[in-house]
Design an enzyme around this catalytic site. Structure first.
Site, mmCIF file in Angstrom:
data_model
loop_
_atom_site.group_PDB
_atom_site.id
_atom_site.type_symbol
_atom_site.label_atom_id
_atom_site.label_comp_id
_atom_site.label_asym_id
_atom_site.label_seq_id
_atom_site.Cartn_x
_atom_site.Cartn_y
_atom_site.Cartn_z
ATOM 1 N N MET A 30 0.848 -1.189 0.000
ATOM 2 C CA MET A 30 0.000 0.000 0.000
ATOM 3 C C MET A 30 0.893 1.253 0.000
ATOM 4 O O MET A 30 0.468 2.336 0.409
ATOM 5 C CB MET A 30 -0.941 -0.004 1.204
ATOM 6 C CG MET A 30 -1.902 -1.201 1.167
ATOM 7 S SD MET A 30 -3.420 -0.947 2.073
ATOM 8 C CE MET A 30 -2.812 -0.698 3.720
ATOM 9 N N LEU A 33 6.709 3.112 1.310
ATOM 10 C CA LEU A 33 7.651 2.000 1.375
ATOM 11 C C LEU A 33 8.772 2.261 2.393
ATOM 12 O O LEU A 33 9.294 3.364 2.487
ATOM 13 C CB LEU A 33 8.259 1.755 -0.011
ATOM 14 C CG LEU A 33 7.249 1.453 -1.122
ATOM 15 C CD1 LEU A 33 7.980 1.236 -2.444
ATOM 16 C CD2 LEU A 33 6.386 0.243 -0.785
ATOM 17 N N HIS A 37 9.478 -3.342 3.268
ATOM 18 C CA HIS A 37 9.061 -3.630 1.888
ATOM 19 C C HIS A 37 10.277 -3.971 1.021
ATOM 20 O O HIS A 37 10.232 -4.887 0.199
ATOM 21 C CB HIS A 37 8.371 -2.408 1.264
ATOM 22 C CG HIS A 37 7.100 -2.006 1.942
ATOM 23 N ND1 HIS A 37 6.975 -0.835 2.665
ATOM 24 C CD2 HIS A 37 5.891 -2.615 1.997
ATOM 25 C CE1 HIS A 37 5.742 -0.741 3.125
ATOM 26 N NE2 HIS A 37 5.062 -1.801 2.746
ATOM 27 N N GLU A 148 5.797 -10.745 7.713
ATOM 28 C CA GLU A 148 5.205 -11.452 8.862
ATOM 29 C C GLU A 148 4.755 -10.520 9.984
ATOM 30 O O GLU A 148 4.214 -10.989 10.977
ATOM 31 C CB GLU A 148 6.207 -12.469 9.417
ATOM 32 C CG GLU A 148 6.250 -13.728 8.591
ATOM 33 C CD GLU A 148 6.980 -14.858 9.276
ATOM 34 O OE1 GLU A 148 8.018 -14.568 9.926
ATOM 35 O OE2 GLU A 148 6.542 -16.004 9.159
ATOM 36 N N LYS A 149 4.986 -9.214 9.838
ATOM 37 C CA LYS A 149 4.426 -8.313 10.855
ATOM 38 C C LYS A 149 2.904 -8.494 10.871
ATOM 39 O O LYS A 149 2.284 -8.509 11.915
ATOM 40 C CB LYS A 149 4.774 -6.851 10.576
ATOM 41 C CG LYS A 149 4.213 -5.929 11.651
ATOM 42 C CD LYS A 149 4.594 -4.502 11.443
ATOM 43 C CE LYS A 149 3.930 -3.894 10.255
ATOM 44 N NZ LYS A 149 2.448 -3.779 10.384
ATOM 45 N N GLN A 153 -2.663 -11.812 8.605
ATOM 46 C CA GLN A 153 -2.905 -11.577 7.178
ATOM 47 C C GLN A 153 -2.252 -12.678 6.340
ATOM 48 O O GLN A 153 -2.839 -13.170 5.373
ATOM 49 C CB GLN A 153 -2.351 -10.202 6.779
ATOM 50 C CG GLN A 153 -2.348 -9.966 5.285
ATOM 51 C CD GLN A 153 -2.001 -8.541 4.900
ATOM 52 O OE1 GLN A 153 -2.851 -7.671 4.941
ATOM 53 N NE2 GLN A 153 -0.760 -8.287 4.536
ATOM 54 N N SER A 186 4.444 1.313 7.773
ATOM 55 C CA SER A 186 4.180 2.615 7.144
ATOM 56 C C SER A 186 3.542 3.565 8.155
ATOM 57 O O SER A 186 3.736 4.782 8.096
ATOM 58 C CB SER A 186 3.235 2.431 5.960
ATOM 59 O OG SER A 186 3.803 1.518 5.048
ATOM 60 N N ARG A 187 2.789 3.006 9.100
ATOM 61 C CA ARG A 187 2.096 3.849 10.083
ATOM 62 C C ARG A 187 3.058 4.514 11.079
ATOM 63 O O ARG A 187 2.678 5.466 11.753
ATOM 64 C CB ARG A 187 1.057 3.026 10.848
ATOM 65 C CG ARG A 187 -0.154 2.670 10.028
ATOM 66 C CD ARG A 187 -1.253 2.086 10.918
ATOM 67 N NE ARG A 187 -2.522 2.036 10.225
ATOM 68 C CZ ARG A 187 -2.944 1.034 9.473
ATOM 69 N NH1 ARG A 187 -2.177 -0.022 9.306
ATOM 70 N NH2 ARG A 187 -4.121 1.077 8.885
HETATM 71 O O1 PAF Z 1 -0.063 -5.632 3.811
HETATM 72 C C1 PAF Z 1 -0.490 -4.737 3.040
HETATM 73 O O2 PAF Z 1 0.185 -3.736 2.758
HETATM 74 C C2 PAF Z 1 -1.892 -4.875 2.452
HETATM 75 O O3 PAF Z 1 -2.755 -5.441 3.367
HETATM 76 C C3 PAF Z 1 -1.902 -5.641 1.122
HETATM 77 C C4 PAF Z 1 -1.501 -7.083 1.296
HETATM 78 C C5 PAF Z 1 -0.986 -4.958 0.113
HETATM 79 C C6 PAF Z 1 -3.336 -5.634 0.543
HETATM 80 O O4 PAF Z 1 -3.795 -4.335 0.340
#
Ligand code: PAF
Length: 281
Positions: A30, A33, A37, A148-149, A153, A186-187
């Site tokens: 998203m 970066l 990432h 893995e953070k 997900q 990113s937050r």
């Molecule tokens: O982990 C993320 O940045 C998002 O949840 C993803 C997997 C790109 C889906 O929008």
């Protein structure tokens, strides 16, 4: 490095590259970066000929509109960062490219979305599954890389990949941390200086909990983590669960079989951070 906004064009290019025998590694993001990432991209480069990164702040996975509005968007800086690593394609779709019409597909997550993020962010995983399945349809890579953070997900994405029959290997990659232990996110850029100075307590506490767990029960360990972090006036724990790595079912006894992971979500003012740690078996 090619930057594409059109899903159709990207699909075509990928099909071409595949027909020439290239392996495709995909890193969905998203944006905003950071080193985490970049480490996914580095991992992808070890095993694939062509690397595709997507940048799309996906509205359907935000259960809180303010969180979506506040989410950092740094496209130009992101593109500059990607130019410095080996990345072949960046896919930067607009919202109507990903969602030309309402998409109501349903997913079955089993029990994976009943706890932690699923419980506290209703609809979140449906949005993640929706966008990831659409991205997988567009890119159809050989391998896809996730940090893995976002431990839960990764479990959810593995599950739907199998369920939907995608022939894509999901590759989980380790959490990358700042010098003081804070998990990169990113937050983190949304934190004030004071908040930033205090959030390292989150990782410090869960790492210490792993040591203390040798002499504490599961429930004592959980209580200790929550108390220690909540004692800091900047931090407010939403949950800390110790779960089985595969089923994500909370455990109540260290002698239970399987790998155990402690997952935490903490509110820091308006910012919400997550982290996790593997416990010794
Ligand atoms: O982990 C993320 O940045 C998002 O949840 C993803 C997997 C790109 C889906 O929008």
């Amino acid at each position: 490095m090619k930057i594409l906004k059109s899903a159709k064009k990207l699909t075509k290019e990928v099909e071409n590259l595949k027909s020439q025998g290239n392996s495709i590694g995909f890193v969905p993001t998203m944006g905003a970066l950071h080193q985490g990432h970049l480490s996914l991209i580095e991992n992808a480069n070890h095993y694939n000929d062509i690397i595709i990164v997507s940048i799309f702040v996906n509205p359907t996975q935000f259960n809180d509109k303010d969180d979506y509005d506040r989410y950092p968007r740094t496209m130009d800086v992101d593109i500059e960062k990607l130019k410095k690593v080996k990345c072949d394609y960046v896919f930067t779709p607009e919202e109507n490219e990903m969602y030309p019409e309402e998409d109501n597909r349903e997913f079955n997550f089993g029990n994976l979305d009943k706890v932690m993020e699923g419980e506290h962010r209703p609809g979140h995983f449906k949005g993640v599954a929706l966008v990831v399945s659409k991205l997988f349809e567009i890119v159809n890579p050989h391998k896809a890389y996730f940090g893995e953070k976002d431990f839960q997900q990764v479990a959810v994405i593995k599950h739907i990949t199998k369920q939907l029959g995608f022939n894509i290997e999901i590759v989980p990659c380790p959490i990358i941390r700042e010098k003081d232990g804070l998990a990169m996110s990113s937050r983190n850029t949304l934190l004030t200086t004071d908040q930033r100075m205090n959030v390292s307590l989150i990782s410090k506490t869960i790492f210490e909990a792993r040591e203390r767990s040798k002499k504490m029960t599961v429930s004592e360990t959980k209580d200790w983590v929550i108390r220690t972090i909540n004692d800091n006036p900047y931090l407010n724990v939403e949950y800390f669960e110790i779960v089985d790595e595969s089923s994500l079912e909370p455990i109540d006894n260290w002698s239970q079989k399987g790998e155990k992971v402690g997952c935490i979500a903490v509110h820091v003012g308006k910012v919400r951070l997550i982290d996790n740690i593997r416990f010794y078996s």
